[in-house]
Design a protein around this motif. Structure first.
Motif, PDB file in Angstrom:
ATOM      1  N   LEU A  29      12.533  -8.363   3.887  1.00 34.76           N
ATOM      2  CA  LEU A  29      11.537  -8.948   2.987  1.00 34.76           C
ATOM      3  C   LEU A  29      10.288  -8.078   3.064  1.00 34.76           C
ATOM      4  CD1 LEU A  29      10.659 -12.740   2.735  1.00 34.76           C
ATOM      5  CD2 LEU A  29       8.940 -10.963   2.444  1.00 34.76           C
ATOM      6  N   VAL A  30       9.865  -7.520   1.950  1.00 30.61           N
ATOM      7  CA  VAL A  30       8.718  -6.612   1.909  1.00 30.61           C
ATOM      8  C   VAL A  30       7.551  -7.321   1.235  1.00 30.61           C
ATOM      9  CG1 VAL A  30       7.848  -4.378   1.144  1.00 30.61           C
ATOM     10  CG2 VAL A  30      10.277  -4.641   1.739  1.00 30.61           C
ATOM     11  N   TYR A  31       6.404  -7.333   1.918  1.00 30.25           N
ATOM     12  CA  TYR A  31       5.200  -7.966   1.384  1.00 30.25           C
ATOM     13  C   TYR A  31       4.065  -6.957   1.369  1.00 30.25           C
ATOM     14  CZ  TYR A  31       1.039 -10.922   1.104  1.00 30.25           C
ATOM     15  OH  TYR A  31      -0.169 -11.478   0.748  1.00 30.25           O
ATOM     16  N   ASP A  32       3.474  -6.768   0.205  1.00 31.01           N
ATOM     17  CA  ASP A  32       2.332  -5.866   0.035  1.00 31.01           C
ATOM     18  C   ASP A  32       1.058  -6.704   0.005  1.00 31.01           C
ATOM     19  OD1 ASP A  32       0.285  -4.181  -1.065  1.00 31.01           O
ATOM     20  OD2 ASP A  32       1.858  -2.841  -1.790  1.00 31.01           O
ATOM     21  N   ARG A  33       0.248  -6.575   1.055  1.00 33.68           N
ATOM     22  CA  ARG A  33      -0.954  -7.405   1.150  1.00 33.68           C
ATOM     23  C   ARG A  33      -1.962  -7.116   0.049  1.00 33.68           C
ATOM     24  NH1 ARG A  33      -3.240  -6.673   7.083  1.00 33.68           N
ATOM     25  NH2 ARG A  33      -2.816  -4.511   6.540  1.00 33.68           N
ATOM     26  N   ALA A  34      -2.021  -5.853  -0.387  1.00 39.14           N
ATOM     27  CA  ALA A  34      -3.028  -5.473  -1.380  1.00 39.14           C
ATOM     28  C   ALA A  34      -2.751  -6.092  -2.744  1.00 39.14           C
ATOM     29  CB  ALA A  34      -3.097  -3.952  -1.497  1.00 39.14           C
ATOM     30  N   THR A  35      -1.486  -6.148  -3.131  1.00 42.14           N
ATOM     31  CA  THR A  35      -1.125  -6.632  -4.474  1.00 42.14           C
ATOM     32  C   THR A  35      -0.494  -8.013  -4.463  1.00 42.14           C
ATOM     33  OG1 THR A  35       1.096  -5.654  -4.396  1.00 42.14           O
ATOM     34  CG2 THR A  35      -0.716  -4.248  -5.162  1.00 42.14           C
ATOM     35  N   GLY A  36      -0.025  -8.464  -3.302  1.00 40.97           N
ATOM     36  CA  GLY A  36       0.693  -9.729  -3.234  1.00 40.97           C
ATOM     37  C   GLY A  36       2.149  -9.626  -3.633  1.00 40.97           C
ATOM     38  N   ALA A  37       2.596  -8.405  -3.949  1.00 41.85           N
ATOM     39  CA  ALA A  37       3.972  -8.209  -4.412  1.00 41.85           C
ATOM     40  C   ALA A  37       4.964  -8.457  -3.274  1.00 41.85           C
ATOM     41  CB  ALA A  37       4.150  -6.797  -4.959  1.00 41.85           C
ATOM     42  N   PHE A  43      17.662  -3.349   4.939  1.00 37.40           N
ATOM     43  CA  PHE A  43      16.937  -2.560   5.929  1.00 37.40           C
ATOM     44  C   PHE A  43      17.210  -1.071   5.771  1.00 37.40           C
ATOM     45  CE2 PHE A  43      15.535  -0.909   9.962  1.00 37.40           C
ATOM     46  CZ  PHE A  43      14.420  -1.681  10.234  1.00 37.40           C
ATOM     47  N   ALA A  44      18.409  -0.720   5.318  1.00 36.65           N
ATOM     48  CA  ALA A  44      18.743   0.688   5.108  1.00 36.65           C
ATOM     49  C   ALA A  44      17.813   1.351   4.110  1.00 36.65           C
ATOM     50  CB  ALA A  44      20.193   0.816   4.650  1.00 36.65           C
ATOM     51  N   GLU A  45      17.116   0.563   3.298  1.00 35.24           N
ATOM     52  CA  GLU A  45      16.198   1.092   2.295  1.00 35.24           C
ATOM     53  C   GLU A  45      14.768   1.241   2.816  1.00 35.24           C
ATOM     54  OE1 GLU A  45      18.067  -0.708  -1.788  1.00 35.24           O
ATOM     55  OE2 GLU A  45      17.164  -2.144  -0.394  1.00 35.24           O
ATOM     56  N   LEU A  46      14.564   0.998   4.101  1.00 35.45           N
ATOM     57  CA  LEU A  46      13.216   1.079   4.667  1.00 35.45           C
ATOM     58  C   LEU A  46      12.506   2.392   4.356  1.00 35.45           C
ATOM     59  CD1 LEU A  46      10.929   0.014   6.561  1.00 35.45           C
ATOM     60  CD2 LEU A  46      12.204   1.066   8.465  1.00 35.45           C
ATOM     61  N   PRO A  47      13.151   3.570   4.503  1.00 32.20           N
ATOM     62  CA  PRO A  47      12.420   4.814   4.224  1.00 32.20           C
ATOM     63  C   PRO A  47      11.813   4.869   2.821  1.00 32.20           C
ATOM     64  CG  PRO A  47      14.452   5.304   5.394  1.00 32.20           C
ATOM     65  CD  PRO A  47      14.508   3.846   5.030  1.00 32.20           C
ATOM     66  N   GLU A  48      12.419   4.180   1.871  1.00 32.33           N
ATOM     67  CA  GLU A  48      11.891   4.170   0.508  1.00 32.33           C
ATOM     68  C   GLU A  48      10.610   3.364   0.400  1.00 32.33           C
ATOM     69  OE1 GLU A  48      15.035   2.774  -2.012  1.00 32.33           O
ATOM     70  OE2 GLU A  48      16.534   3.980  -0.942  1.00 32.33           O
ATOM     71  N   GLU A  49      10.331   2.516   1.384  1.00 32.35           N
ATOM     72  CA  GLU A  49       9.115   1.702   1.370  1.00 32.35           C
ATOM     73  C   GLU A  49       7.957   2.370   2.102  1.00 32.35           C
ATOM     74  OE1 GLU A  49       8.420  -1.057  -0.137  1.00 32.35           O
ATOM     75  OE2 GLU A  49      10.403  -1.438  -0.997  1.00 32.35           O
ATOM     76  N   GLU A  54       3.741   8.494   6.690  1.00 33.44           N
ATOM     77  CA  GLU A  54       3.613   7.312   7.538  1.00 33.44           C
ATOM     78  C   GLU A  54       4.396   7.512   8.831  1.00 33.44           C
ATOM     79  OE1 GLU A  54       3.341   2.502   6.963  1.00 33.44           O
ATOM     80  OE2 GLU A  54       4.100   3.765   5.348  1.00 33.44           O
ATOM     81  N   LEU A  55       3.737   7.269   9.953  1.00 36.42           N
ATOM     82  CA  LEU A  55       4.348   7.438  11.264  1.00 36.42           C
ATOM     83  C   LEU A  55       4.909   6.104  11.741  1.00 36.42           C
ATOM     84  CD1 LEU A  55       4.845   9.437  13.625  1.00 36.42           C
ATOM     85  CD2 LEU A  55       2.654   8.682  14.579  1.00 36.42           C
ATOM     86  N   VAL A  56       6.182   6.101  12.103  1.00 34.06           N
ATOM     87  CA  VAL A  56       6.859   4.897  12.581  1.00 34.06           C
ATOM     88  C   VAL A  56       6.854   4.914  14.109  1.00 34.06           C
ATOM     89  CG1 VAL A  56       9.048   3.630  12.615  1.00 34.06           C
ATOM     90  CG2 VAL A  56       8.318   4.818  10.524  1.00 34.06           C
ATOM     91  N   VAL A  57       6.304   3.867  14.729  1.00 36.44           N
ATOM     92  CA  VAL A  57       6.195   3.812  16.192  1.00 36.44           C
ATOM     93  C   VAL A  57       7.099   2.699  16.714  1.00 36.44           C
ATOM     94  CG1 VAL A  57       4.659   3.612  18.176  1.00 36.44           C
ATOM     95  CG2 VAL A  57       3.830   4.637  16.050  1.00 36.44           C
ATOM     96  N   VAL A  58       7.991   3.063  17.637  1.00 36.57           N
ATOM     97  CA  VAL A  58       8.966   2.122  18.188  1.00 36.57           C
ATOM     98  C   VAL A  58       8.734   1.944  19.686  1.00 36.57           C
ATOM     99  CG1 VAL A  58      10.671   2.776  16.447  1.00 36.57           C
ATOM    100  CG2 VAL A  58      10.691   3.922  18.676  1.00 36.57           C
ATOM    101  N   ASN A  59       9.242   0.842  20.220  1.00 33.87           N
ATOM    102  CA  ASN A  59       9.200   0.547  21.650  1.00 33.87           C
ATOM    103  C   ASN A  59      10.569   0.865  22.235  1.00 33.87           C
ATOM    104  OD1 ASN A  59       8.919  -0.476  24.220  1.00 33.87           O
ATOM    105  ND2 ASN A  59       8.645  -2.608  23.597  1.00 33.87           N
ATOM    106  N   MET A 308      11.102  -8.417   8.265  1.00 35.72           N
ATOM    107  CA  MET A 308      10.037  -8.475   7.273  1.00 35.72           C
ATOM    108  C   MET A 308       9.114  -7.268   7.480  1.00 35.72           C
ATOM    109  SD  MET A 308       7.351 -11.549   6.380  1.00 35.72           S
ATOM    110  CE  MET A 308       6.595 -11.632   8.014  1.00 35.72           C
ATOM    111  N   LEU A 309       8.755  -6.620   6.394  1.00 31.14           N
ATOM    112  CA  LEU A 309       7.808  -5.503   6.417  1.00 31.14           C
ATOM    113  C   LEU A 309       6.537  -5.953   5.711  1.00 31.14           C
ATOM    114  CD1 LEU A 309       6.995  -2.521   6.832  1.00 31.14           C
ATOM    115  CD2 LEU A 309       8.105  -2.032   4.635  1.00 31.14           C
ATOM    116  N   VAL A 310       5.407  -5.933   6.433  1.00 29.10           N
ATOM    117  CA  VAL A 310       4.106  -6.298   5.870  1.00 29.10           C
ATOM    118  C   VAL A 310       3.281  -5.024   5.783  1.00 29.10           C
ATOM    119  CG1 VAL A 310       2.061  -7.746   6.090  1.00 29.10           C
ATOM    120  CG2 VAL A 310       4.282  -8.572   6.934  1.00 29.10           C
ATOM    121  N   ARG A 311       2.888  -4.663   4.563  1.00 29.26           N
ATOM    122  CA  ARG A 311       2.162  -3.435   4.326  1.00 29.26           C
ATOM    123  C   ARG A 311       0.708  -3.718   4.007  1.00 29.26           C
ATOM    124  NH1 ARG A 311       4.588   0.940   3.879  1.00 29.26           N
ATOM    125  NH2 ARG A 311       2.973   1.810   2.583  1.00 29.26           N
TER     126      ARG A 311
END
Length: 311
Positions: A29-37, A43-49, A54-59, A308-311
């Motif tokens: 679930l992708v949520y864009d805070r700026a636009t509300g979209a 999940f396989a489509e994550l790079p397209e988002e 953008e640097l991805v930081v993992v634990n 969920m991805l919150v941008r």
């Protein structure tokens, strides 16, 4: 913040009991805070988002086989953290009322009761128990590696950083990634019991970040934190914490984020500090709305659930 503000009702059938056959087949679930979209993706489509820089930081913490079954009385010990040499650990043991300091239970000797079910204990050898799956997962896990991220490296956690469970090696290779380490303790997942969130005590957890990794993270134009544990490391360092040590940073609504620009996270339990962190990043009402939508759309929740991805 009142405890009731962290509550919501979840149909039990939406609690994921097992991982999907392929990690990145989970929904996103992708949520864009700026636009509300809002977008519904895989999940396989994550790079397209992600933006191109953008640097991805993992634990990269690794879960230890921390659950040790005991007999006479029937119960278990959950290892939380090694406290020093000579096999000393801190852990939880139950049924605490029937256990005694100085007694041996299988490979475990209970040394001292620390209160609230916590014990100082001595373990023979290295941990060789079961994967410490959370209690809401009632089905057996056929492959213990499915409760590890594909990039898990540094052993020391009592629970998995579950937002990272969706990555495959192929997907990880498609993003620009950096690593930090935070060893997850049980307190990260312990329910809030105080009526006011600010009265809840969050115990510290061990973390470590390589100097070169922090230089890249600090200088990145945008940073996506994979999971709430990664957020706590990055925001601790952004406030001047050393590259290794312990953090008890408690992220609640009103928090000033200084290094995290986007958040990738699973759907969390009600009345948890993890949900409070998501509300701090996303907004309280926005988080409630997104959780209601995820329930309506039949997303899978908790450790083996969707993301969920919150941008």
């Amino acid at each position: 913040m009142k405890l009731s503000e962290l509550d919501y009702s979840l149909p039990p059938e939406l609690i994921a009991q097992r991982p999907l056959d392929r990690r990145d087949d989970s929904r996103l679930l992708v949520y864009d805070r700026a636009t509300g979209a809002i977008r519904h993706r895989r999940f396989a489509e994550l790079p397209e988002e992600l933006e191109h820089d953008e640097l991805v930081v993992v634990n990269d913490t690794r879960v230890i086989p921390a659950r040790i079954r005991i007999d006479r009385p029937h119960g278990e010990v959950l290892l939380l953290e090694r406290t020093g040499e000579d096999g000393l650990w801190e852990g939880l043991a139950r049924p605490t009322r029937r256990l005694r300091a100085g007694r041996r239970y299988g490979p475990v000797e209970l040394v001292e009761h620390l209160g609230e079910g916590r014990w100082l204990l001595r373990l023979d050898g290295e941990p060789a128990g079961e994967m410490p799956l959370p209690p809401y997962i009632t089905e057996a896990l056929s492959d213990p590696e499915r409760y590890q991220t594909v990039y898990a490296k540094a052993g020391g956690s009592a629970a998995a950083p579950t937002a990272g469970l969706h990555f495959t090696p192929e997907l990880l290779a498609r993003v620009d990634a950096e690593r930090v380490t935070l060893h997850v303790g049980l307190d990260t997942f312990r329910p809030v019991t105080a009526e006011e969130l600010e009265r809840h005590e969050l115990h510290s957890e061990r973390y470590e970040v390589e100097p070169g990794s922090w230089e890249r993270i600090r200088g990145a134009r945008r940073v996506l934190a994979v999971g709430t544990t990664t957020v706590r490391v990055l925001e601790s360092l952004a406030r001047g914490a050393p590259l290794g040590g312990r953090t008890d940073l408690f992220v609640t609504p009103g928090f000033d984020f200084r290094r995290v620009d986007s958040l990738l996270t699973n759907f969390h339990l009600p009345q948890s500090t993890l949900l409070a962190l998501v509300m701090a990043f996303c907004g309280v009402e926005e988080t409630r709305r997104l959780y209601r939508l995820a329930i309506d759309e039949r997303y899978r929740f908790y450790s083996f659930g969707d993301a969920m991805l919150v941008r």
